[in-house]
Design a protein around this motif. Structure first.
Motif, PDB file in Angstrom:
ATOM      1  N   ASN A 269      61.165  72.813  13.333  1.00  0.00           N
ATOM      2  CA  ASN A 269      62.609  73.037  13.200  1.00  0.00           C
ATOM      3  C   ASN A 269      63.424  72.305  14.252  1.00  0.00           C
ATOM      4  O   ASN A 269      64.629  72.527  14.369  1.00  0.00           O
ATOM      5  CB  ASN A 269      62.904  74.538  13.330  1.00  0.00           C
ATOM      6  CG  ASN A 269      62.479  75.087  14.688  1.00  0.00           C
ATOM      7  OD1 ASN A 269      61.543  74.590  15.303  1.00  0.00           O
ATOM      8  ND2 ASN A 269      63.169  76.113  15.158  1.00  0.00           N
ATOM      9  N   HIS A 270      62.808  71.427  15.033  1.00  0.00           N
ATOM     10  CA  HIS A 270      63.512  70.831  16.163  1.00  0.00           C
ATOM     11  C   HIS A 270      64.720  70.005  15.734  1.00  0.00           C
ATOM     12  O   HIS A 270      65.693  69.884  16.489  1.00  0.00           O
ATOM     13  CB  HIS A 270      62.552  69.963  16.984  1.00  0.00           C
ATOM     14  CG  HIS A 270      61.445  70.742  17.614  1.00  0.00           C
ATOM     15  ND1 HIS A 270      60.328  70.146  18.170  1.00  0.00           N
ATOM     16  CD2 HIS A 270      61.251  72.076  17.779  1.00  0.00           C
ATOM     17  CE1 HIS A 270      59.519  71.082  18.650  1.00  0.00           C
ATOM     18  NE2 HIS A 270      60.058  72.249  18.414  1.00  0.00           N
ATOM     19  N   ASP A 271      64.697  69.442  14.555  1.00  0.00           N
ATOM     20  CA  ASP A 271      65.816  68.621  14.084  1.00  0.00           C
ATOM     21  C   ASP A 271      66.910  69.441  13.417  1.00  0.00           C
ATOM     22  O   ASP A 271      67.990  68.916  13.129  1.00  0.00           O
ATOM     23  CB  ASP A 271      65.309  67.565  13.090  1.00  0.00           C
ATOM     24  CG  ASP A 271      64.374  66.549  13.731  1.00  0.00           C
ATOM     25  OD1 ASP A 271      64.492  66.337  14.954  1.00  0.00           O
ATOM     26  OD2 ASP A 271      63.530  65.989  13.013  1.00  0.00           O
ATOM     27  N   TYR A 272      66.645  70.702  13.158  1.00  0.00           N
ATOM     28  CA  TYR A 272      67.561  71.508  12.341  1.00  0.00           C
ATOM     29  C   TYR A 272      68.986  71.593  12.899  1.00  0.00           C
ATOM     30  O   TYR A 272      69.955  71.422  12.137  1.00  0.00           O
ATOM     31  CB  TYR A 272      66.990  72.916  12.153  1.00  0.00           C
ATOM     32  CG  TYR A 272      67.846  73.807  11.286  1.00  0.00           C
ATOM     33  CD1 TYR A 272      67.657  73.854   9.909  1.00  0.00           C
ATOM     34  CD2 TYR A 272      68.853  74.597  11.828  1.00  0.00           C
ATOM     35  CE1 TYR A 272      68.449  74.660   9.100  1.00  0.00           C
ATOM     36  CE2 TYR A 272      69.651  75.399  11.036  1.00  0.00           C
ATOM     37  CZ  TYR A 272      69.447  75.431   9.678  1.00  0.00           C
ATOM     38  OH  TYR A 272      70.239  76.222   8.883  1.00  0.00           O
ATOM     39  N   PRO A 273      69.208  71.863  14.193  1.00  0.00           N
ATOM     40  CA  PRO A 273      70.583  72.056  14.659  1.00  0.00           C
ATOM     41  C   PRO A 273      71.517  70.895  14.351  1.00  0.00           C
ATOM     42  O   PRO A 273      72.678  71.108  13.978  1.00  0.00           O
ATOM     43  CB  PRO A 273      70.416  72.252  16.170  1.00  0.00           C
ATOM     44  CG  PRO A 273      69.045  72.820  16.315  1.00  0.00           C
ATOM     45  CD  PRO A 273      68.231  72.104  15.272  1.00  0.00           C
ATOM     46  N   GLU A 274      71.045  69.662  14.499  1.00  0.00           N
ATOM     47  CA  GLU A 274      71.903  68.496  14.301  1.00  0.00           C
ATOM     48  C   GLU A 274      71.724  67.850  12.930  1.00  0.00           C
ATOM     49  O   GLU A 274      72.370  66.844  12.632  1.00  0.00           O
ATOM     50  CB  GLU A 274      71.584  67.450  15.381  1.00  0.00           C
ATOM     51  CG  GLU A 274      71.716  67.968  16.814  1.00  0.00           C
ATOM     52  CD  GLU A 274      73.132  67.867  17.340  1.00  0.00           C
ATOM     53  OE1 GLU A 274      74.060  68.207  16.588  1.00  0.00           O
ATOM     54  OE2 GLU A 274      73.294  67.450  18.490  1.00  0.00           O
ATOM     55  N   ALA A 275      70.877  68.411  12.087  1.00  0.00           N
ATOM     56  CA  ALA A 275      70.553  67.787  10.806  1.00  0.00           C
ATOM     57  C   ALA A 275      71.726  67.859   9.833  1.00  0.00           C
ATOM     58  O   ALA A 275      72.600  68.731   9.938  1.00  0.00           O
ATOM     59  CB  ALA A 275      69.333  68.471  10.196  1.00  0.00           C
ATOM     60  N   THR A 276      71.726  66.931   8.863  1.00  0.00           N
ATOM     61  CA  THR A 276      72.702  66.995   7.782  1.00  0.00           C
ATOM     62  C   THR A 276      72.390  68.198   6.897  1.00  0.00           C
ATOM     63  O   THR A 276      71.326  68.820   6.999  1.00  0.00           O
ATOM     64  CB  THR A 276      72.650  65.723   6.933  1.00  0.00           C
ATOM     65  OG1 THR A 276      71.375  65.656   6.265  1.00  0.00           O
ATOM     66  CG2 THR A 276      72.839  64.470   7.791  1.00  0.00           C
ATOM     67  N   TYR A 277      73.305  68.535   5.999  1.00  0.00           N
ATOM     68  CA  TYR A 277      73.056  69.653   5.089  1.00  0.00           C
ATOM     69  C   TYR A 277      71.817  69.409   4.237  1.00  0.00           C
ATOM     70  O   TYR A 277      71.002  70.309   4.010  1.00  0.00           O
ATOM     71  CB  TYR A 277      74.267  69.889   4.191  1.00  0.00           C
ATOM     72  CG  TYR A 277      75.480  70.436   4.910  1.00  0.00           C
ATOM     73  CD1 TYR A 277      75.390  71.563   5.718  1.00  0.00           C
ATOM     74  CD2 TYR A 277      76.723  69.817   4.771  1.00  0.00           C
ATOM     75  CE1 TYR A 277      76.511  72.063   6.370  1.00  0.00           C
ATOM     76  CE2 TYR A 277      77.850  70.313   5.412  1.00  0.00           C
ATOM     77  CZ  TYR A 277      77.741  71.431   6.220  1.00  0.00           C
ATOM     78  OH  TYR A 277      78.852  71.926   6.858  1.00  0.00           O
ATOM     79  N   ALA A 278      71.669  68.178   3.769  1.00  0.00           N
ATOM     80  CA  ALA A 278      70.504  67.868   2.939  1.00  0.00           C
ATOM     81  C   ALA A 278      69.221  67.985   3.749  1.00  0.00           C
ATOM     82  O   ALA A 278      68.205  68.508   3.267  1.00  0.00           O
ATOM     83  CB  ALA A 278      70.637  66.457   2.356  1.00  0.00           C
ATOM     84  N   GLU A 279      69.257  67.498   4.988  1.00  0.00           N
ATOM     85  CA  GLU A 279      68.075  67.599   5.848  1.00  0.00           C
ATOM     86  C   GLU A 279      67.757  69.057   6.171  1.00  0.00           C
ATOM     87  O   GLU A 279      66.589  69.461   6.197  1.00  0.00           O
ATOM     88  CB  GLU A 279      68.304  66.803   7.131  1.00  0.00           C
ATOM     89  CG  GLU A 279      68.336  65.295   6.909  1.00  0.00           C
ATOM     90  CD  GLU A 279      68.864  64.532   8.107  1.00  0.00           C
ATOM     91  OE1 GLU A 279      68.614  63.312   8.198  1.00  0.00           O
ATOM     92  OE2 GLU A 279      69.534  65.147   8.976  1.00  0.00           O
ATOM     93  N   ARG A 280      68.784  69.855   6.407  1.00  0.00           N
ATOM     94  CA  ARG A 280      68.556  71.283   6.656  1.00  0.00           C
ATOM     95  C   ARG A 280      67.944  71.961   5.432  1.00  0.00           C
ATOM     96  O   ARG A 280      67.042  72.798   5.564  1.00  0.00           O
ATOM     97  CB  ARG A 280      69.860  71.975   7.037  1.00  0.00           C
ATOM     98  CG  ARG A 280      70.325  71.701   8.446  1.00  0.00           C
ATOM     99  CD  ARG A 280      71.603  72.452   8.741  1.00  0.00           C
ATOM    100  NE  ARG A 280      72.143  72.113  10.054  1.00  0.00           N
ATOM    101  CZ  ARG A 280      73.371  72.421  10.452  1.00  0.00           C
ATOM    102  NH1 ARG A 280      74.187  73.075   9.630  1.00  0.00           N
ATOM    103  NH2 ARG A 280      73.794  72.092  11.657  1.00  0.00           N
ATOM    104  N   ALA A 281      68.447  71.625   4.256  1.00  0.00           N
ATOM    105  CA  ALA A 281      67.893  72.222   3.042  1.00  0.00           C
ATOM    106  C   ALA A 281      66.410  71.894   2.904  1.00  0.00           C
ATOM    107  O   ALA A 281      65.611  72.740   2.488  1.00  0.00           O
ATOM    108  CB  ALA A 281      68.669  71.735   1.817  1.00  0.00           C
ATOM    109  N   ALA A 282      66.043  70.664   3.270  1.00  0.00           N
ATOM    110  CA  ALA A 282      64.633  70.281   3.200  1.00  0.00           C
ATOM    111  C   ALA A 282      63.802  71.056   4.224  1.00  0.00           C
ATOM    112  O   ALA A 282      62.671  71.467   3.940  1.00  0.00           O
ATOM    113  CB  ALA A 282      64.499  68.774   3.433  1.00  0.00           C
ATOM    114  N   ILE A 283      64.358  71.276   5.423  1.00  0.00           N
ATOM    115  CA  ILE A 283      63.651  72.053   6.443  1.00  0.00           C
ATOM    116  C   ILE A 283      63.467  73.491   5.989  1.00  0.00           C
ATOM    117  O   ILE A 283      62.394  74.088   6.153  1.00  0.00           O
ATOM    118  CB  ILE A 283      64.415  71.986   7.782  1.00  0.00           C
ATOM    119  CG1 ILE A 283      64.366  70.560   8.350  1.00  0.00           C
ATOM    120  CG2 ILE A 283      63.841  72.976   8.787  1.00  0.00           C
ATOM    121  CD1 ILE A 283      65.268  70.331   9.552  1.00  0.00           C
ATOM    122  N   VAL A 284      64.516  74.066   5.388  1.00  0.00           N
ATOM    123  CA  VAL A 284      64.425  75.436   4.880  1.00  0.00           C
ATOM    124  C   VAL A 284      63.367  75.530   3.787  1.00  0.00           C
ATOM    125  O   VAL A 284      62.536  76.454   3.772  1.00  0.00           O
ATOM    126  CB  VAL A 284      65.796  75.910   4.358  1.00  0.00           C
ATOM    127  CG1 VAL A 284      65.663  77.253   3.635  1.00  0.00           C
ATOM    128  CG2 VAL A 284      66.798  76.025   5.505  1.00  0.00           C
TER     129      VAL A 284
END
Length: 729
Positions: A269-284
């Protein structure tokens, strides 16, 4: 999250407490108990609800949602759903020296104008888009003079792999490559900062009721190699259940991470705080795939121990919770993302009482708690987790208003009650949902005052704000929960160091810490200072030994109801605790805690942090780094009654020593305890068992005599007030 992390219920006030009162009212209706009778439900731990409490501290997710929706309807509040901030250019700022947010634009194109804004998200997107300073990851200890921030391999003793787990795809063959999710750059220099973020997971709501249970399934895209470390950890000897399955009403749970490999998707999850919405959705989505696969593996894989497999398999998702996701919620548990950097940064020093916020808008009451941050290969070639810190043992402390607002030059009309200004480790104490509820109310109240007074949020009248918050039921004053013990008439626990016995020489000053201390039984292997369950016991003195008779120096135990029926002579380890204030005149001195007779081994904690060890017959621990002259601290000692062979083993292996059966009859802090101030750079004279001293000492105050051999100790009691007199009293 039906299992509420509180720390101290007395710290929760205002609308947050009203919410928990509403929970209680809901479950007083017999119709609320669809899957279980109220008599059959048993909550536990810090969230146990007493029979006479007006609030209830555990709940089903759907019940919490219903309460909030009822409040919204009752007050006619318009809630706009399914909109996301356009983070690139969606925040319109004024051109004033102290910028103001004029409006925010959503990805849909919809715009919301306003005079005041509150960023109550877990991610802090509005704060960041408005140009407010913030941090991601962990500061170095040196940044704020802390000891628990940054890389923490030595603290990482909980939720840890058992020894010897091989990290390679082909065991013993580094050329085969590492198994998934092992950080090749880890762990880093102890205490150094990084941008790694503590792990996230889904807080599952499970049930074992057959009519409401959805069995765990093998998800599409299941990756067997993701769970190889889980299976190897079991094969290396792990026997603990890999979850905390806290009971909620109606045969449901709030399930959280436990052991070395569990629901936390460590390092992903290290990239989550600064990630784009699409990137966050992929992390979730990746977290959900991981956790669904984990639950299926635990319930079905033949390499999982049968007892664990059988227990996990009887649980499943709930048909009547998060219906749209087939029992799985959309909200990932974002434990920490961005953290604002304001004029006031809450730090470890605030948590442990060395610094105090003078503009309180709420209290935090939980220990400093960080989940693991990374998984790596240690120098021996084995798998380890890093980042977990669990240090408590301190009283509730105030959170300052300045930690909720940006620096004045950065934004004049924004408040941030969730991604507030705090170091990583202090945020680990503050980040509990009841505290976020408290801070949300305080931020909204401050916003109204700023509007009424037509000032920047940083210029809100603190006196007026405090008065309104108190009128609305907020708790702003530090409270220390006292033991639930009724002391006999005329007996008090006096912790007033101004009246304590003192000795002074040109090079040393001693303050006696004797008196009626907090006290409770403990497990010999305990490593975390308890927050509740305290009774009282006098120092110096011995609690009853392994024989059935009472020694002359055994003292009265004032028991807490939770352990009143425990046979005292069977207790081989206990916690002692008291508060103390370091004299302000000791600035620049070396500060030590000295025990004249400890039987037989003790671990010393200051404000919940391990400061050192004492061993039979006597000794001292330097606590200078944890103490601040003029400040109040909490001293806790875990005292274990070890035979001499156990004491000797403790020099090389403290964990193994504490497994030795307690066989000594005289147990505890049997001699005087002092706080000692010495010139900086001075060294204690030490021997194998403690500091060098005479084997027999006599104190004129009270006429106490003691000997290493353990002769009977005469004690006096002065006006039935323990703790205000001299050594031996």
């Amino acid at each position: 999250m039906g299992q509420t992390d509180i720390g101290n219920k007395a710290a929760i006030g205002g609308l947050a407490r009203e919410f928990y009162r509403a929970v209680r009212k809901h479950y007083q209706d017999p119709a609320a108990w669809r899957w279980q009778s109220p008599e059959a439900y048993r909550d536990g731990g810090q969230t146990r609800t007493a029979a006479d409490e007006e609030a209830m501290w555990t709940f089903e997710p759907s019940v919490a949602l219903g309460i909030f929706e009822a409040w919204v309807k009752a007050h006619g509040i318009e809630v706009v759903r399914h909109e996301r901030l356009e983070r690139g250019s969606g925040v319109a700022l004024s051109r004033s020296i102290a910028p103001r947010i004029r409006s925010i634009r959503m990805e849909s194109g919809r715009t919301f104008a306003g005079r005041m804004f509150i960023d109550a998200t877990y991610e802090g997107d509005l704060m960041a888009a408005a140009g407010v300073s913030y941090a991601v990851g962990r500061e170095a200890n040196a940044t704020y003079g802390e000891t628990l921030n940054g890389v923490q391999t030595r603290q990482a003793v909980y939720h840890q792999f058992v020894g010897g787990v091989d990290p390679y795809v082909e065991p013993g063959n580094p050329a085969s490559g590492r198994l998934p999710f092992l950080d090749p750059a880890g762990p880093g220099v102890e205490g150094s900062g990084d941008r790694r973020v503590q792990a996230y997971c889904f807080r599952m709501c499970l049930t074992d009721h057959p009519d409401n249970r959805i069995p765990f399934h093998r998800p599409e895209g299941y990756m067997p190699l993701w769970y190889e470390l889980l299976l190897r950890n079991f094969e290396a000897g792990e026997r603990g259940m890999p979850w905390i399955n806290s009971a909620m009403p109606n045969r449901k749970t709030d399930t959280n991470n436990r052991t070395g490999f569990s629901t936390d998707f460590i390092g992903q999850n290290h990239d989550y705080p600064e990630a784009t919405y699409a990137e966050r959705a992929a992390i979730v989505a990746r977290h959900r795939l991981y956790q669904q696969g984990l639950m299926w593996t635990l319930a079905n894989h033949p390499r999982v121990p049968e007892a664990i497999r059988t227990e996990v398999a009887r649980w499943g998702m709930c048909r009547d919770e998060f219906v749209e996701g087939n029992g799985w919620q959309e909200q990932l548990y974002v434990r920490e993302a961005r953290r604002m950097i304001g004029d006031l940064v809450m730090t470890q020093h605030h948590c442990q009482g060395r610094e105090r916020a003078e503009d309180p808008v709420g209290l935090a009451a939980y220990g400093m708690d960080s989940h693991h941050v990374q998984r790596y290969v240690d120098a021996e070639g084995h798998v380890r987790n890093e980042g977990d810190v669990e240090v408590g043992g301190f009283a509730p402390y105030p959170i300052g208003f300045r930690a909720l607002v940006p620096r004045a030059r950065e934004c004049a009309n924004l408040l941030v009650p969730v991604c507030l200004s705090a170091s990583h480790i202090a945020y680990g104490s503050i980040r509990m949902e009841p505290v976020f509820m408290v801070l949300g109310q305080s931020a909204a109240t401050a916003a109204v005052h700023a509007l009424e007074e037509d000032v920047a949020v940083q210029a809100v009248d603190p006196v007026k704000l405090r008065q309104r918050l108190l009128a609305d039921g907020q708790v702003l004053a530090r409270t220390v929960a006292q033991p639930s013990v009724n002391l006999p008439e005329g007996v008090e626990a006096v912790w007033d160091l101004a009246r304590a016995y003192r000795e002074a020489t040109p090079t040393r000053e001693r303050v006696c810490l004797n008196g009626l201390w907090r006290w409770q039984p403990a497990a010999p292997q305990a490593v975390t200072v308890p927050a509740e369950g305290w009774g009282y016991f006098k120092v110096p003195g011995s609690w009853p030994g392994m024989t059935s008779y009472m020694q002359k120096d055994s003292q009265t135990v004032y028991a807490h109801p939770g352990w009143r029926d425990v046979p005292l002579r069977e207790i081989t380890a206990v916690w002692y605790q008291r508060s103390f204030t370091v004299p302000a005149t000791w600035e620049g001195r070396r500060i030590v805690v000295a025990a004249d007779y400890v039987n037989s081994y003790a671990v010393v904690f200051v404000d919940g942090e391990n400061a050192g060890e004492l061993r039979f017959p006597a000794g001292e621990v330097d606590v200078t780094r944890w103490c601040r002259p003029g400040s109040e601290h909490v001293l806790s000692l875990l005292v274990v009654a070890l035979p001499l062979k156990g004491v000797l083993v403790s020099y090389t292996d403290t964990a193994a020593a504490r497994e030795v059966k307690g066989e000594v009859e005289r147990r505890g802090l049997c001699g005087d305890v002092f706080l000692v101030g010495r010139p900086a750079g001075g060294a204690a004279r030490r021997c194998a068992g403690g500091y060098v001293g005479t084997p027999r000492a006599h104190h004129a105050q009270g006429g106490l005599e003691w000997s290493v051999a353990g002769s009977s100790l005469p004690f006096a009691r002065t006006n039935h007030r323990w703790g205000a007199s001299g050594p031996g009293v």
